[in-house]
Design a protein around this motif. Structure first.
Motif, PDB file in Angstrom:
ATOM      1  N   UNK A  10       0.878  -1.121  -0.070  1.00  0.00           N
ATOM      2  CA  UNK A  10      -0.012   0.041  -0.014  1.00  0.00           C
ATOM      3  C   UNK A  10       0.869   1.240   0.040  1.00  0.00           C
ATOM      4  N   UNK A  11       2.027   1.311   0.461  1.00  0.00           N
ATOM      5  CA  UNK A  11       2.734   2.442   0.794  1.00  0.00           C
ATOM      6  C   UNK A  11       3.508   2.788  -0.520  1.00  0.00           C
ATOM      7  N   UNK A  12       3.439   1.978  -1.567  1.00  0.00           N
ATOM      8  CA  UNK A  12       3.796   2.275  -2.885  1.00  0.00           C
ATOM      9  C   UNK A  12       2.810   2.699  -3.908  1.00  0.00           C
ATOM     10  N   UNK A  13       1.730   2.656  -3.550  1.00  0.00           N
ATOM     11  CA  UNK A  13       0.569   3.179  -4.455  1.00  0.00           C
ATOM     12  C   UNK A  13       0.333   4.453  -4.524  1.00  0.00           C
ATOM     13  N   UNK A  14       0.266   5.394  -5.408  1.00  0.00           N
ATOM     14  CA  UNK A  14       0.290   6.703  -5.488  1.00  0.00           C
ATOM     15  C   UNK A  14      -1.278   7.100  -4.989  1.00  0.00           C
ATOM     16  N   UNK A  15      -2.318   6.452  -5.570  1.00  0.00           N
ATOM     17  CA  UNK A  15      -3.640   7.116  -5.315  1.00  0.00           C
ATOM     18  C   UNK A  15      -4.385   5.753  -4.414  1.00  0.00           C
ATOM     19  N   UNK A  16      -4.347   5.631  -3.205  1.00  0.00           N
ATOM     20  CA  UNK A  16      -4.709   4.752  -2.382  1.00  0.00           C
ATOM     21  C   UNK A  16      -6.051   4.536  -2.377  1.00  0.00           C
ATOM     22  N   UNK A  17      -7.015   5.715  -2.273  1.00  0.00           N
ATOM     23  CA  UNK A  17      -8.496   5.435  -2.346  1.00  0.00           C
ATOM     24  C   UNK A  17      -8.656   4.670  -3.802  1.00  0.00           C
ATOM     25  N   UNK A  18      -8.446   5.038  -4.880  1.00  0.00           N
ATOM     26  CA  UNK A  18      -8.671   4.427  -6.073  1.00  0.00           C
ATOM     27  C   UNK A  18      -8.364   2.963  -6.093  1.00  0.00           C
ATOM     28  N   UNK A  19      -6.945   2.858  -5.291  1.00  0.00           N
ATOM     29  CA  UNK A  19      -6.592   1.341  -5.280  1.00  0.00           C
ATOM     30  C   UNK A  19      -7.534   0.370  -4.327  1.00  0.00           C
ATOM     31  N   UNK A  20      -8.162   0.929  -3.574  1.00  0.00           N
ATOM     32  CA  UNK A  20      -9.090   0.120  -2.640  1.00  0.00           C
ATOM     33  C   UNK A  20     -10.306  -0.053  -3.268  1.00  0.00           C
ATOM     34  N   UNK A  21     -10.921   1.292  -4.076  1.00  0.00           N
ATOM     35  CA  UNK A  21     -12.099   0.929  -4.807  1.00  0.00           C
ATOM     36  C   UNK A  21     -11.772  -0.254  -5.869  1.00  0.00           C
ATOM     37  N   UNK A  22     -10.730  -0.428  -6.502  1.00  0.00           N
ATOM     38  CA  UNK A  22     -10.327  -1.350  -7.261  1.00  0.00           C
ATOM     39  C   UNK A  22     -10.413  -2.986  -6.583  1.00  0.00           C
ATOM     40  N   UNK A  23      -9.815  -2.928  -5.552  1.00  0.00           N
ATOM     41  CA  UNK A  23     -10.019  -4.178  -4.737  1.00  0.00           C
ATOM     42  C   UNK A  23     -11.136  -4.586  -4.486  1.00  0.00           C
ATOM     43  N   UNK A  24     -12.227  -3.553  -3.926  1.00  0.00           N
ATOM     44  CA  UNK A  24     -13.431  -3.951  -3.830  1.00  0.00           C
ATOM     45  C   UNK A  24     -14.162  -4.341  -5.144  1.00  0.00           C
ATOM     46  N   UNK A  25     -14.018  -3.733  -6.057  1.00  0.00           N
ATOM     47  CA  UNK A  25     -14.569  -4.213  -7.535  1.00  0.00           C
ATOM     48  C   UNK A  25     -14.529  -5.688  -7.827  1.00  0.00           C
ATOM     49  N   UNK A  26     -13.058  -6.049  -7.572  1.00  0.00           N
ATOM     50  CA  UNK A  26     -12.650  -7.389  -8.123  1.00  0.00           C
ATOM     51  C   UNK A  26     -12.902  -8.556  -7.089  1.00  0.00           C
TER      52      UNK A  26
END
Length: 330
Positions: free
Chosen positions: A152-168
Motif C-alpha cells: 500500500x505504501x507504494x501506491x500513489x492513489x490509495x483510495x482508487x486502489x481500495x475501490x479497485x480491490x472492492x470491485x474485483x
C-alpha cells in the motif's frame, strides 16, 4: 466508471538495467520508479529480505494473516495478491492451507516472473499479470480474497486502489493487507537504519575490520538502490487514517491492528548491518541468533507491549475489511 485493462493485452517484459536517463526520470514518476527499482531487485529480493518458502515463512505468513483478518474462515477458493513481489505472502499462505488458487499481480514485470517461477517450483496453482493497482485487469467479482504485503505504501492513489480491490472482490469477499509502515515506526526505523549504515561502513574502513567490508562497488549499488527506494516509498500510515481511507472507498467491517515495536528496534539495525557486510560473514549461527531474537521480541510485543502502548507507535500496520454484499457505495 473505472477503466479496466484488456485482460488479453500482453504483459511488458522486465527491464532490470535502467539507463541513467530513465533513473533520473523516475524521480518525478513514482510508478516508473517502482518498475525500475523492483525489476532491478527481482533477482535478489528473496535473499535480501531472507524470504523463504519453508516452515519458517509459512508459519509467519499464516500467523500475520490471521492476526490481521481476525477470522479463520479458510480456505479461500480464489485469491489475488496485489503488489506480490516474488510471491512471498500468497505462496506461503497457499502452502499453509489458507488459499487454494492464486493470482499474482505487480507493477514490475520482473517481480511477476519471479513469483511465477517460485510458484512453479513449489507446484502451486498460480497465474499472474503485470498490473497497476489503480486499474486491475480483472472482471468485477472475481476473487474471494485480495491480499498484499508491504504494497500500500507504494501506491500513489490509495483510495482508487481500495475501490479497485472492492470491485474485483466477490460480494462479502475480504481484503487483508499487512506489513505497512506506520508514521512513527517508519521514522525510528529509518533513523536506526541510517545510523547503522554509517557506523558499519565507517568502522569497516579500519585495518582490523577490513575483512568485514563489502566491496565498494556493492556498497555503491546499495546506496543507489536506497536512493531510489526513497522515491518508491510514498506513504506512511496512521492506523486510524488508513481505516478511514478503506471505509471511504466503500469497505465495511474495517479494522487496523499493529505489530512490531521491540522487534523493529532490533530488526532494522540487524537488516542494515547484514546489507553492509560480506555474505560469508553472516554464518548460520548468526542468522539463527538474529531470527530467534526477533521471535522473542515479537512475542514480547504481542503479549505485553501491545497491551500498554498505543497502536500508532508500532512499526507495522495491518488492515482488513470486506466488500458489502450489495453494490459498493462510493
Amino acid at each position: 466508471m473505472t477503466e479496466v485493462i484488456d485482460p488479453a493485452a500482453p504483459d511488458p517484459a522486465p527491464h532490470p538495467h535502467a539507463t541513467e536517463d530513465e533513473v533520473r526520470a523516475a524521480y518525478d514518476d513514482p510508478k516508473l520508479a517502482n518498475v525500475l527499482y523492483h525489476d532491478w531487485e527481482a533477482g535478489t529480493y528473496d535473499e535480501k529480505w531472507s524470504i523463504s518458502y519453508d516452515e519458517r515463512c509459512i508459519t509467519y505468513a499464516v500467523d500475520v494473516f490471521r492476526a490481521a483478518a481476525g477470522v479463520e474462515d479458510t480456505p479461500y477458493e480464489t485469491a489475488m495478491e496485489l503488489g506480490s513481489g516474488t510471491g512471498f505472502f500468497l505462496l506461503n499462505l497457499m502452502q499453509g492451507g489458507v488459499i487454494k488458487k492464486g493470482s499474482v499481480t505487480d507493477l514490475s514485470p520482473g517481480m511477476v516472473r519471479a513469483a511465477l517461477r517460485n510458484a512453479e517450483h513449489l507446484g502451486l496453482d498460480v497465474d499472474g499479470r503485470v498490473a497497476d493497482a489503480e486499474r486491475l485487469p480483472y472482471d468485477d467479482d472475481s476473487f474471494d480474497l485480495v491480499i498484499g504485503h508491504a504494497v500500500l505504501h507504494h501506491i500513489p492513489d490509495l483510495r482508487t486502489a481500495f475501490r479497485e480491490v472492492l470491485r474485483v472482490l466477490k460480494p462479502g469477499g475480504r481484503f487483508v493487507f499487512c506489513g505497512e509502515p506506520t508514521r512513527i515506526g517508519d521514522a525510528y526505523a529509518r533513523k536506526l537504519g541510517q545510523l547503522t549504515w554509517w557506523a558499519t561502513t565507517n568502522l569497516t574502513r579500519l585495518p582490523a575490520l577490513r575483512g568485514w567490508r563489502r566491496p565498494q562497488q556493492e556498497l555503491d549499488e546499495s546506496s543507489r538502490a536506497a536512493a531510489l527506494e526513497a522515491v518508491v516509498d510514498l506513504h506512511t500510515f496512521d492506523p486510524a487514517e488508513l481505516e478511514r481511507t478503506a471505509l471511504g472507498a466503500g469497505a465495511v467491517d474495517v479494522r487496523a491492528v499493529t505489530e512490531e515495536f521491540a522487534a523493529a528496534l532490533f530488526g532494522w539495525p540487524v537488516r542494515t548491518f547484514e546489507a553492509a557486510v560480506p555474505d560469508e560473514k553472516l554464518t548460520p549461527a548468526w542468522r539463527l541468533f538474529a531470527y530467534k531474537a526477533w521471535l522473542r521480541l515479537s512475542a514480547l510485543d504481542k503479549r505485553v507491549l501491545s497491551r500498554v502502548l498505543p497502536r500508532s507507535v508500532f512499526y507495522n500496520v495491518m488492515i482488513t475489511g470486506t466488500k458489502p454484499p450489495g453494490p459498493v457505495s462510493l
